[in-house]
Enzyme design. Structure first.
Site, PDB file in Angstrom:
ATOM      1  CB  SER A  36       4.782   5.527  11.546  1.00 58.22           C
ATOM      2  OG  SER A  36       3.599   5.385  10.822  1.00 58.22           O
ATOM      3  NE  ARG A  37       1.664  11.060   9.082  1.00 64.80           N
ATOM      4  CZ  ARG A  37       0.514  11.321   8.496  1.00 64.80           C
ATOM      5  NH1 ARG A  37       0.309  12.516   7.969  1.00 64.80           N
ATOM      6  NH2 ARG A  37      -0.435  10.414   8.416  1.00 64.80           N
ATOM      7  CE  LYS A  90      -3.215  -2.323  -3.813  1.00 64.60           C
ATOM      8  NZ  LYS A  90      -4.473  -2.071  -3.020  1.00 64.60           N
TER       9      LYS A  90
HETATM   10  P1  NAP Z   1      -3.646   3.433   6.232  1.00 64.61           P
HETATM   11  O1  NAP Z   1      -3.728   2.604   7.463  1.00 64.61           O
HETATM   12  O2  NAP Z   1      -4.676   4.489   6.009  1.00 64.61           O
HETATM   13  O3  NAP Z   1      -2.240   4.142   6.068  1.00 64.61           O
HETATM   14  C1  NAP Z   1      -1.019   3.538   6.461  1.00 64.61           C
HETATM   15  C2  NAP Z   1      -0.215   4.540   7.271  1.00 64.61           C
HETATM   16  O4  NAP Z   1       0.386   5.494   6.404  1.00 64.61           O
HETATM   17  C3  NAP Z   1      -1.057   5.371   8.229  1.00 64.61           C
HETATM   18  O5  NAP Z   1      -1.343   4.676   9.402  1.00 64.61           O
HETATM   19  C4  NAP Z   1      -0.180   6.591   8.447  1.00 64.61           C
HETATM   20  O6  NAP Z   1       0.713   6.378   9.557  1.00 64.61           O
HETATM   21  C5  NAP Z   1       0.596   6.685   7.152  1.00 64.61           C
HETATM   22  N1  NAP Z   1       0.064   7.834   6.405  1.00 64.61           N
HETATM   23  C6  NAP Z   1      -1.224   8.151   6.187  1.00 64.61           C
HETATM   24  N2  NAP Z   1      -1.317   9.324   5.542  1.00 64.61           N
HETATM   25  C7  NAP Z   1      -0.051   9.742   5.362  1.00 64.61           C
HETATM   26  C8  NAP Z   1       0.507  10.902   4.796  1.00 64.61           C
HETATM   27  N3  NAP Z   1      -0.271  11.868   4.325  1.00 64.61           N
HETATM   28  N4  NAP Z   1       1.847  11.008   4.763  1.00 64.61           N
HETATM   29  C9  NAP Z   1       2.640  10.053   5.276  1.00 64.61           C
HETATM   30  N5  NAP Z   1       2.148   8.945   5.872  1.00 64.61           N
HETATM   31  C10 NAP Z   1       0.822   8.795   5.905  1.00 64.61           C
HETATM   32  O7  NAP Z   1      -3.654   2.530   4.936  1.00 64.61           O
HETATM   33  P2  NAP Z   1      -3.466   0.972   4.719  1.00 64.61           P
HETATM   34  O8  NAP Z   1      -4.796   0.350   4.585  1.00 64.61           O
HETATM   35  O9  NAP Z   1      -2.492   0.402   5.675  1.00 64.61           O
HETATM   36  O10 NAP Z   1      -2.854   1.012   3.228  1.00 64.61           O
HETATM   37  C11 NAP Z   1      -1.536   1.457   2.986  1.00 64.61           C
HETATM   38  C12 NAP Z   1      -1.093   0.930   1.639  1.00 64.61           C
HETATM   39  O11 NAP Z   1      -1.212  -0.495   1.647  1.00 64.61           O
HETATM   40  C13 NAP Z   1      -1.968   1.424   0.468  1.00 64.61           C
HETATM   41  O12 NAP Z   1      -1.173   1.642  -0.661  1.00 64.61           O
HETATM   42  C14 NAP Z   1      -2.932   0.271   0.236  1.00 64.61           C
HETATM   43  O13 NAP Z   1      -3.369   0.200  -1.109  1.00 64.61           O
HETATM   44  C15 NAP Z   1      -2.053  -0.923   0.572  1.00 64.61           C
HETATM   45  N6  NAP Z   1      -2.825  -2.107   0.989  1.00 64.61           N
HETATM   46  C16 NAP Z   1      -3.805  -2.016   1.928  1.00 64.61           C
HETATM   47  C17 NAP Z   1      -4.581  -3.136   2.241  1.00 64.61           C
HETATM   48  C18 NAP Z   1      -5.671  -3.120   3.288  1.00 64.61           C
HETATM   49  O14 NAP Z   1      -6.415  -4.097   3.401  1.00 64.61           O
HETATM   50  N7  NAP Z   1      -5.809  -2.084   4.088  1.00 64.61           N
HETATM   51  C19 NAP Z   1      -4.319  -4.337   1.606  1.00 64.61           C
HETATM   52  C20 NAP Z   1      -3.258  -4.419   0.719  1.00 64.61           C
HETATM   53  C21 NAP Z   1      -2.530  -3.292   0.419  1.00 64.61           C
HETATM   54  P3  NAP Z   1       1.152   7.626  10.471  1.00 64.61           P
HETATM   55  O15 NAP Z   1      -0.056   8.451  10.722  1.00 64.61           O
HETATM   56  O16 NAP Z   1       1.706   6.954  11.678  1.00 64.61           O
HETATM   57  O17 NAP Z   1       2.194   8.361   9.645  1.00 64.61           O
END
Ligand code: NAP
Length: 308
Positions: A36-37, A90
């Site tokens: 993770s970045r 997902k």
């Molecule tokens: P998030 O916290 O915004 O993103 C997850 C991680 O992905 C970030 O912390 C970041 O880590 C990395 N990331 C972000 N932008 C990126 C980029 N441009 N390139 C590469 N890595 C990147 O999102 P999240 O809520 O965890 O959701 C992630 C996935 O899980 C989505 O597909 C979402 O639909 C699914 N999901 C989310 C939830 C929820 O409640 N949040 C529930 C079920 C499923 P780094 O900055 O460390 O790289």
């Protein structure tokens, strides 16, 4: 295979909320690395790219990809090419074609690919599927309305092309509907509302039917304040069915029929272990296909700009 050496890619909100506690209580998995970045997990060796992680830790058997969907394909392709089983959050990708490509790659390498749909494992989903199989369905109505400011604060990716906007939670409803209905539905008309400053919709109104002309009306909206709605209603020969609270409670004619503690992510990891051990993949693209259809058939309306 004994314990599965697992790595996580994209350490963010869903990893901390759900993946870590579920992995910790599943003896089939041993979390040994992250890529993770910025995000790291205490006590787990951390890398900033998947390439560096795969090079440095050959013992990894499987990876969970938890970054936004627009970045999933490249990571999945690298992991499968390196001989790892892959669990995808997902939605499984930004396009149908890229996921189909991953499915082929996994099959050619004898690896397991899991397109996970966590809401399908909500407590009352299986009981609802059984109920619907036992009666005649006259109509279906899905109301999935939540406050984007509460659930997705400052998530820029979700508003960008491929981030799906309101379909990010909406696809959870579609993953349940496509699982519980005995017959396939298909879209007949749709209206998508786009904030004038965003590339993804803030609301969607979708009309489906099945081959017997049974209608399904699906409403997604991210502007809901106050009580949040994640409910699926069906008018049936046995009365009105409500699958409420994201799939966790089933009622028929106002009487609670089934409720159980939430186990979505523990169930996902149990399923992933099962398919890895059985040398199988589990990739159902029906929910993503309905979203693609909505973008293809939907009328577009521009609405007021959205600012976090
Ligand atoms: P998030 O916290 O915004 O993103 C997850 C991680 O992905 C970030 O912390 C970041 O880590 C990395 N990331 C972000 N932008 C990126 C980029 N441009 N390139 C590469 N890595 C990147 O999102 P999240 O809520 O965890 O959701 C992630 C996935 O899980 C989505 O597909 C979402 O639909 C699914 N999901 C989310 C939830 C929820 O409640 N949040 C529930 C079920 C499923 P780094 O900055 O460390 O790289």
């Amino acid at each position: 295979m004994s314990s599965i050496n697992l790595a996580i890619v994209g350490v963010g909100k869903i990893v901390r909320d759900q993946h870590l506690p579920s992995i910790a209580k599943n003896p089939d998995f041993n979390l040994i690395a992250t890529a993770s970045r910025n995000g790291t997990i205490d006590g787990v060796q951390a890398f900033t790219t998947i390439e560096a992680m795969l090079d440095a830790v050959p013992e990894i058997d499987a990876v969970s990809l938890c970054m936004p969907p627009q970045y999933r394909y490249d990571a999945a392709h690298k992991a499968l090419s390196a001989g790892k089983h892959v669990f995808m959050e997902k939605p499984p990708g930004a396009t149908l074609s890229e996921v189909a490509d991953l499915e082929k790659l996994a099959a050619s390498k004898g690896l397991s690919l899991f397109a996970s749909w966590h809401s399908r494992y909500a407590a009352a989903v299986e009981a609802t599927k059984s109920f619907l199989a036992s009666t005649e369905i006259k109509s279906v109505h899905v109301v999935w309305k939540e406050d984007v400011r509460q659930w997705h604060p400052n998530q820029d990716w979700i508003w960008q092309a491929g981030g799906l906007g309101v379909f990010d939670p909406g696809i959870n409803a579609l993953s349940i509907v496509t699982h519980i209905l005995p017959k396939a539905i298909f879209l007949t008309s749709a209206t998508l509302e786009f904030p004038e400053n965003r590339d993804a919709p803030i609301a969607a109104d979708l009309h489906f039917k099945n081959a017997d002309n049974v209608p399904a009306h699906v409403e997604f909206d991210w502007r809901q304040t106050g009580k949040q709605s994640w409910d699926i209603f069906a008018e049936t020969a046995a009365g009105q069915m409500v699958l409420a609270e994201g799939g966790s409670k089933l009622s028929v004619n106002g009487e609670l029929k089934f409720e159980a503690p939430e186990e979505e992510y523990p169930s996902l990891y149990r399923r992933f272990a099962e398919i890895v051990k059985a040398d199988e993949s589990d990739v159902d693209l029906a929910p993503l296909r309905h979203v693609a259809d909505a973008f293809m058939l939907g009328k577009r309306k521009f609405v007021e700009a959205f600012h976090d």
